[in-house]
Design a protein around this motif. Structure first.
Motif, PDB file in Angstrom:
ATOM      1  N   LEU A  46      23.569  40.638  56.534  1.00 47.04           N
ATOM      2  CA  LEU A  46      24.630  39.995  55.747  1.00 47.04           C
ATOM      3  C   LEU A  46      24.759  40.684  54.396  1.00 47.04           C
ATOM      4  O   LEU A  46      23.822  40.706  53.606  1.00 47.04           O
TER       5      LEU A  46
ATOM      6  N   LYS B 141      26.849  43.344  45.147  1.00 50.58           N
ATOM      7  CA  LYS B 141      25.406  43.128  44.966  1.00 50.58           C
ATOM      8  C   LYS B 141      24.552  44.093  45.781  1.00 50.58           C
ATOM      9  O   LYS B 141      23.609  44.689  45.254  1.00 50.58           O
TER      10      LYS B 141
ATOM     11  N   ARG C 141      34.326  34.264  51.740  1.00 51.45           N
ATOM     12  CA  ARG C 141      32.891  34.076  51.592  1.00 51.45           C
ATOM     13  C   ARG C 141      32.591  32.582  51.678  1.00 51.45           C
ATOM     14  O   ARG C 141      32.646  31.864  50.685  1.00 51.45           O
TER      15      ARG C 141
ATOM     16  N   THR D  78      26.400  31.594  54.560  1.00 54.16           N
ATOM     17  CA  THR D  78      25.633  32.539  55.384  1.00 54.16           C
ATOM     18  C   THR D  78      25.858  32.342  56.885  1.00 54.16           C
ATOM     19  O   THR D  78      25.883  33.323  57.642  1.00 54.16           O
TER      20      THR D  78
ATOM     21  N   GLY E 253      21.167  41.049  53.164  1.00 56.94           N
ATOM     22  CA  GLY E 253      21.235  42.386  52.563  1.00 56.94           C
ATOM     23  C   GLY E 253      20.622  42.467  51.183  1.00 56.94           C
ATOM     24  O   GLY E 253      20.534  43.551  50.608  1.00 56.94           O
TER      25      GLY E 253
ATOM     26  N   GLU F 288      18.615  23.359  50.912  1.00 61.00           N
ATOM     27  CA  GLU F 288      19.030  24.291  49.856  1.00 61.00           C
ATOM     28  C   GLU F 288      18.733  23.697  48.488  1.00 61.00           C
ATOM     29  O   GLU F 288      18.818  22.484  48.301  1.00 61.00           O
TER      30      GLU F 288
ATOM     31  N   LYS G   2      27.762  22.719  48.103  1.00 58.02           N
ATOM     32  CA  LYS G   2      28.570  23.913  47.856  1.00 58.02           C
ATOM     33  C   LYS G   2      29.766  24.038  48.801  1.00 58.02           C
ATOM     34  O   LYS G   2      30.587  24.935  48.648  1.00 58.02           O
TER      35      LYS G   2
ATOM     36  N   TYR H  29      25.959  26.751  55.853  1.00 56.71           N
ATOM     37  CA  TYR H  29      24.603  27.258  55.595  1.00 56.71           C
ATOM     38  C   TYR H  29      23.933  27.679  56.906  1.00 56.71           C
ATOM     39  O   TYR H  29      23.777  26.849  57.815  1.00 56.71           O
TER      40      TYR H  29
HETATM   41  C1  UD1 Z   1      19.853  32.137  50.736  1.00 54.31           C
HETATM   42  C2  UD1 Z   1      19.394  30.957  51.594  1.00 54.31           C
HETATM   43  C3  UD1 Z   1      18.179  30.329  50.942  1.00 54.31           C
HETATM   44  C4  UD1 Z   1      17.093  31.357  50.795  1.00 54.31           C
HETATM   45  C5  UD1 Z   1      17.599  32.603  50.057  1.00 54.31           C
HETATM   46  C6  UD1 Z   1      16.578  33.722  50.168  1.00 54.31           C
HETATM   47  C7  UD1 Z   1      21.337  29.999  52.747  1.00 54.31           C
HETATM   48  C8  UD1 Z   1      22.337  28.893  52.757  1.00 54.31           C
HETATM   49  N1  UD1 Z   1      20.469  29.986  51.735  1.00 54.31           N
HETATM   50  O1  UD1 Z   1      20.267  31.620  49.474  1.00 54.31           O
HETATM   51  O2  UD1 Z   1      17.695  29.243  51.734  1.00 54.31           O
HETATM   52  O3  UD1 Z   1      15.975  30.799  50.133  1.00 54.31           O
HETATM   53  O4  UD1 Z   1      18.814  33.106  50.615  1.00 54.31           O
HETATM   54  O5  UD1 Z   1      16.916  34.843  49.411  1.00 54.31           O
HETATM   55  O6  UD1 Z   1      21.337  30.813  53.644  1.00 54.31           O
HETATM   56  N2  UD1 Z   1      26.334  36.381  52.337  1.00 54.31           N
HETATM   57  C9  UD1 Z   1      27.444  36.772  53.059  1.00 54.31           C
HETATM   58  N3  UD1 Z   1      28.492  35.905  53.175  1.00 54.31           N
HETATM   59  C10 UD1 Z   1      28.465  34.646  52.632  1.00 54.31           C
HETATM   60  C11 UD1 Z   1      27.323  34.262  51.900  1.00 54.31           C
HETATM   61  C12 UD1 Z   1      26.277  35.157  51.780  1.00 54.31           C
HETATM   62  O7  UD1 Z   1      27.483  37.880  53.585  1.00 54.31           O
HETATM   63  O8  UD1 Z   1      29.439  33.909  52.805  1.00 54.31           O
HETATM   64  C13 UD1 Z   1      25.217  37.353  52.223  1.00 54.31           C
HETATM   65  C14 UD1 Z   1      25.016  37.866  50.803  1.00 54.31           C
HETATM   66  O9  UD1 Z   1      25.601  39.140  50.625  1.00 54.31           O
HETATM   67  C15 UD1 Z   1      23.506  37.989  50.694  1.00 54.31           C
HETATM   68  C16 UD1 Z   1      22.972  37.005  51.722  1.00 54.31           C
HETATM   69  O10 UD1 Z   1      24.039  36.677  52.581  1.00 54.31           O
HETATM   70  O11 UD1 Z   1      23.063  39.287  51.021  1.00 54.31           O
HETATM   71  C17 UD1 Z   1      22.398  35.747  51.099  1.00 54.31           C
HETATM   72  O12 UD1 Z   1      23.392  35.116  50.316  1.00 54.31           O
HETATM   73  P1  UD1 Z   1      23.053  34.522  48.880  1.00 54.31           P
HETATM   74  O13 UD1 Z   1      24.301  33.973  48.306  1.00 54.31           O
HETATM   75  O14 UD1 Z   1      22.295  35.484  48.099  1.00 54.31           O
HETATM   76  O15 UD1 Z   1      22.118  33.280  49.308  1.00 54.31           O
HETATM   77  P2  UD1 Z   1      21.079  32.501  48.380  1.00 54.31           P
HETATM   78  O16 UD1 Z   1      21.804  31.521  47.549  1.00 54.31           O
HETATM   79  O17 UD1 Z   1      20.174  33.452  47.734  1.00 54.31           O
END
Ligand code: UD1
Ligand code: CA
Length: 450
Positions: free
Chosen positions: A11, A25, A81, A84, A107, A158, A197, A201
């Motif tokens: 991702l 990022k 977006r 996840t 990612g 979360e 949010k 998730y």
């Molecule tokens: C996420 C997890 C959290 C975990 C953390 C670990 C979820 C809901 N939460 O939170 O439980 O502890 O990672 O680092 O999964 N991304 C997309 N599309 C989206 C959203 C995210 O591609 O719509 C990708 C982002 O580029 C990123 C990754 O998914 O690489 C994680 O997204 P991020 O927003 O960083 O999640 P966290 O809030 O860190």
């Protein structure tokens, strides 16, 4: 039993908003390599049957980076977006093709190692529907919490939705999950967005799998392997871990690092045998150092190949396209760019060599400059073997100095110099005998006493 097939989904969608950056990022760098490249490199090492990268709309730069690092990876665009789980479903077509394991990797976790990915997949072959990597970060704030009971993983909460009790949980979600391919889609498609949010998730997969009478397990690993990056502070922390690992690997391989903590390496830096690196040296991307070379203090190198027994610095700057042959000496305050310098040649002080070739055994005097740029284009300077360039010479490119030729100090050379010739490109010295005494007589003063 045949090895289980695996689809890896990385991702990578999203801007650098929380990084306060215009750059996406996952294109930020740790140890001279993008976050995405680190993740894809680790993923490639476990040899998945297919790899999908989920990017945001218009993120051609992210797609290009994925293509560069892992040409076989397929990019899927997540139009909006929306979380996840929504991101994983952007790669639905790939999941539908049918695989034993679906591995989801974020990612922004660049320190992940292939062994950790293998560890995460292991429970699937033992019958689990979902496996989650957990860790106990020193500062859990911002991560999802793993709610467990008697060793079972019940759900993930979360941070934004967590109450005080959940927030007190130290075991956090690392952001890497593995799904059994048979139930992955059924689980993913049941995930809703009823949370603080309003996002889909991926973490909800745990509770959903359990509701379908399937098992979810947590696999606990070290914090350093799974640090997620949401901010510049976390980026710097990951850099520190990466540097510590790279220094240790260099020491283990026999490199002498006089003061390891002051040396900065890139993920792709390579060293031969018996290399010495003095304090305060920075290795940018794409540097290889040959056997027995010494990199003296305060040097900065990037995109450079350094031959066996070469000596670089102190205070040298080697820029991309630098190729130093065996035993070459590049001394203090010397900058080299896009230049091949053959065996035994020396440029020991205060010099710029750019867009050039320097033959074996040539000697480049202090203060020599290749004037490679005329304000419009770059031009090349060719210096033949065993040529001798006197100090403070300007070689105005395009220009060639023949083998064994001499250039007198202080020359501005604008035309080619044949082999074994002497070229002087400076005004002739005039000496006027007695001139200073006549001046002093005129002014009625004696010669100053020392
Ligand atoms: C996420 C997890 C959290 C975990 C953390 C670990 C979820 C809901 N939460 O939170 O439980 O502890 O990672 O680092 O999964 N991304 C997309 N599309 C989206 C959203 C995210 O591609 O719509 C990708 C982002 O580029 C990123 C990754 O998914 O690489 C994680 O997204 P991020 O927003 O960083 O999640 P966290 O809030 O860190
Ligand atoms: Ca994150």
């Amino acid at each position: 039993m045949a090895a289980r097939t695996c689809l890896a989904i990385v991702l990578a969608a999203g801007e650098g908003t929380r990084m306060r950056s215009a750059r996406p990022k996952v294109l930020h760098e740790v140890a001279g390599r993008s976050l995405l490249a680190h993740v894809l490199t680790a993923v490639a090492r476990i040899e998945p049957s297919a790899t999908a990268v989920v990017i945001g709309p218009g993120q051609d730069d992210v797609a290009a980076e994925a293509e560069r690092v892992l040409p076989g990876a397929a990019c899927f665009v997540q139009r909006e977006r929306r979380g996840t789980a929504h991101a994983v479903l952007a790669a639905k077509a790939a999941i539908k093709r049918g695989v034993d394991d679906v591995l989801v990797v974020y990612g922004d976790t660049p320190l992940i190692r292939p062994d950790t990915l293998r560890l995460l997949r292991a429970p699937l072959s033992a019958g689990a529907a979902v496996a989650v990597l957990g860790f106990r970060p020193a500062a859990p704030s911002g991560y999802g919490r793993l709610v467990t009971k008697n060793g079972e993983l019940l759900r993930i909460v979360e941070e934004a939705d967590a109450g005080a009790n959940d927030k007190a949980i130290g075991l956090c979600n690392a952001g890497l999950m593995a799904f059994d391919g048979n139930s992955a889609l059924a689980i993913l498609e049941r995930i809703g967005n009823r949370n603080r949010k309003g996002e889909f998730y991926l973490t909800d997969a745990v509770e959903i799998a359990r509701g379908m009478n399937k098992t979810a397990v947590a696999v606990e690993v070290e914090e350093d392997d799974v640090r997620g990056i949401n901010s510049k502070k976390e980026l710097a922390e990951a850099e520190a871990v990466a540097q510590a690992r790279l220094r240790q690997a260099a020491l283990d391989a026999g490199v002498t690092l006089v003061a390891p903590d002051t040396v900065f390496l890139s993920a792709d830096t390579t060293f031969g045998k018996d290399v010495v690196v003095e304090p305060y040296v920075v290795f940018g991307a794409n540097v290889s150092v040959g056997d027995g070379a010494v990199i003296h203090a305060f040097s900065h190198l990037a995109g450079a190949t350094i031959g066996n027994g070469a000596s670089v610095g102190p205070f040298a700057r080697l820029r991309p396209g630098t190729r130093l042959g065996e035993g070459v000496h590049i001394g203090n305050f010397v900058e080299v760019k896009e230049a091949k310098i053959e065996a035994g040649a020396k440029a020991n002080h205060l010099t710029y060599i750019g867009d050039a070739s320097v033959g074996a055994g040539a000697n480049i005097g202090a203060g020599t400059i290749t004037c490679n740029y005329d304000g419009f284009a770059k031009h090349r300077t060719e210096i033949g073997e065993h040529a001798f360039i006197g100090s403070n010479s300007a070689l105005v490119a395009p220009v060639a100095i023949g083998a064994g030729a001499y250039v007198g100090s202080g020359s501005v050379i604008t035309a080619d110099v044949p082999a074994d010739a002497l070229a002087l490109g400076r005004s002739r010295q005039a000496v006027k005998e007695g001139w200073a005494s006549r001046l002093r007589a005129l002014k009625s003063i004696g010669r100053k006493k020392a």
